[in-house]
Motif scaffolding. Sequence first.
Motif, mmCIF file in Angstrom:
data_model
loop_
_atom_site.group_PDB
_atom_site.id
_atom_site.type_symbol
_atom_site.label_atom_id
_atom_site.label_comp_id
_atom_site.label_asym_id
_atom_site.label_seq_id
_atom_site.Cartn_x
_atom_site.Cartn_y
_atom_site.Cartn_z
ATOM 1 N N VAL A 44 1.915 26.795 -40.221
ATOM 2 C CA VAL A 44 1.088 27.160 -41.025
ATOM 3 C C VAL A 44 -0.163 28.088 -40.195
ATOM 4 O O VAL A 44 -1.016 27.215 -39.475
ATOM 5 C CB VAL A 44 0.241 25.909 -41.503
ATOM 6 N N ASP A 45 -0.416 29.213 -40.773
ATOM 7 C CA ASP A 45 -1.355 30.024 -39.871
ATOM 8 C C ASP A 45 -2.549 30.589 -40.527
ATOM 9 O O ASP A 45 -3.049 31.717 -40.279
ATOM 10 C CB ASP A 45 -0.496 31.377 -39.124
ATOM 11 N N ASP A 46 -2.740 29.665 -41.884
ATOM 12 C CA ASP A 46 -4.064 29.961 -42.401
ATOM 13 C C ASP A 46 -4.939 28.911 -42.216
ATOM 14 O O ASP A 46 -5.086 28.202 -41.193
ATOM 15 C CB ASP A 46 -3.806 30.193 -43.933
ATOM 16 N N ARG A 47 -5.890 28.893 -43.268
ATOM 17 C CA ARG A 47 -7.075 27.710 -42.744
ATOM 18 C C ARG A 47 -6.915 26.420 -43.184
ATOM 19 O O ARG A 47 -7.722 25.503 -42.830
ATOM 20 C CB ARG A 47 -8.405 28.281 -43.718
ATOM 21 N N CYS A 48 -5.570 26.221 -43.714
ATOM 22 C CA CYS A 48 -5.274 24.720 -43.881
ATOM 23 C C CYS A 48 -5.300 23.871 -42.587
ATOM 24 O O CYS A 48 -4.873 24.264 -41.417
ATOM 25 C CB CYS A 48 -3.823 24.863 -44.463
ATOM 26 N N SER A 49 -5.978 22.738 -42.635
ATOM 27 C CA SER A 49 -6.054 21.705 -41.598
ATOM 28 C C SER A 49 -5.370 20.414 -41.655
ATOM 29 O O SER A 49 -5.561 19.620 -40.761
ATOM 30 C CB SER A 49 -7.484 21.542 -41.237
ATOM 31 N N LEU A 50 -4.711 20.312 -43.074
ATOM 32 C CA LEU A 50 -4.053 19.006 -43.095
ATOM 33 C C LEU A 50 -2.510 18.902 -41.951
ATOM 34 O O LEU A 50 -1.946 19.701 -42.011
ATOM 35 C CB LEU A 50 -3.378 18.978 -44.436
ATOM 36 N N LEU A 51 -2.691 17.838 -41.439
ATOM 37 C CA LEU A 51 -1.627 17.297 -40.484
ATOM 38 C C LEU A 51 -0.849 16.273 -40.873
ATOM 39 O O LEU A 51 -0.993 15.515 -41.547
ATOM 40 C CB LEU A 51 -2.335 17.027 -39.108
ATOM 41 N N GLY A 52 0.525 16.497 -40.512
ATOM 42 C CA GLY A 52 1.674 15.590 -40.819
ATOM 43 C C GLY A 52 2.441 15.039 -39.904
ATOM 44 O O GLY A 52 2.440 15.483 -38.495
ATOM 45 N N GLN A 53 3.321 14.074 -40.012
ATOM 46 C CA GLN A 53 4.372 13.736 -39.034
ATOM 47 C C GLN A 53 5.935 13.664 -39.662
ATOM 48 O O GLN A 53 5.909 13.353 -40.881
ATOM 49 C CB GLN A 53 3.739 12.361 -38.623
ATOM 50 N N VAL A 54 6.780 14.177 -38.968
ATOM 51 C CA VAL A 54 8.132 14.136 -39.485
ATOM 52 C C VAL A 54 8.909 13.486 -38.254
ATOM 53 O O VAL A 54 9.085 13.794 -37.161
ATOM 54 C CB VAL A 54 8.495 15.576 -39.648
ATOM 55 N N LYS A 55 9.820 12.612 -38.940
ATOM 56 C CA LYS A 55 10.987 12.013 -37.994
ATOM 57 C C LYS A 55 12.138 12.091 -38.880
ATOM 58 O O LYS A 55 12.332 11.514 -39.977
ATOM 59 C CB LYS A 55 10.280 10.701 -37.658
#
Length: 324
Positions: free
Chosen positions: A285-296
Amino acid sequence: MAIKFLFFPFTHMNKSQLKTVLAFFPACHYLSMNRDFKHDPSLQTLFETGKINPIFPLPEPLEKVEQNFGQYLAWARIHKGNKVNLKSLLKDSPYFTDDSDVTAITSQIKGEKSDKEDANADALTKEQSLLQDLLFLKMAHLCDEQNEGIDLALNDLIIGHDTLIASLRGCQSLVSHVKDKKTIARKDLGEMMPGQRIRAWARSLSAMGALEPQGGTPLFITTSEAVFGYLEASCKDLVNALDIHKIKVHENECENKNEWQHLFCTWLMRAVQGDGIRENDMPVVDDRCSLLGQVKLALFSGNGINKIFNCSDKQIPVCLIKLK
């Protein structure tokens, strides 16, 4: 390869789960214990736009489950907090003698078996087994729904308190900040009876034919660390295909969200198929979005896991997703 993203093992999708799932995936399937979404306009909208694809039980077994469920709730309301009357009722009543009575229902919900049930276990039909599993899921659904209501009420109470304090101090910028922040950590509902939830869910979908490869190969997705951990502890053979602690995802209806989700699903399926992907290959994600997640992502097999999911001699792909 067509893929069907199956949310499990919950039949009630709360707002937090919906937000998490739809941040990573364009749509998902899930087992619902309701007849339709007329009671919930927000779910109805998501259904009409194709973002959620519910799997409803057939009307006839669902009606039987709702009848037994109603009996249990009526019994619980009458005898709530009255242990003396309850003991007398269970000791003296000649009416609670078959699989439809509330004594049997409570045992089914708790996973207990009476001598009578043990003796007749082999004689249970597929229909009876399905009804027992659906009844358990109906009770779990109610519990999850009520827990969500409690969390939301507490959240509103805390936000209201903090907003009032900020207003009294004359700090308007703080008022806006308080309304936007997360005030409480929601409990992982998967901590409550994870094994029973998974088995009842999987057996129900298997009996309904929803785990068949027709219509797409299933990829099981969950937001519950407890559920994922239960499978890890129960499995003989386990392949850790992915473990990404921080991945940037799009917020709300960002214009780049659809493209990113398509790339993410393609990348995830390459990991399922064992194509040797690298963490650096994941979509960015290379825009202004700052939401972070986790994937397993893990591939499970052995120790009855295949039997639970009705997928013999195959690795069972399960993906844990979370928002930070």
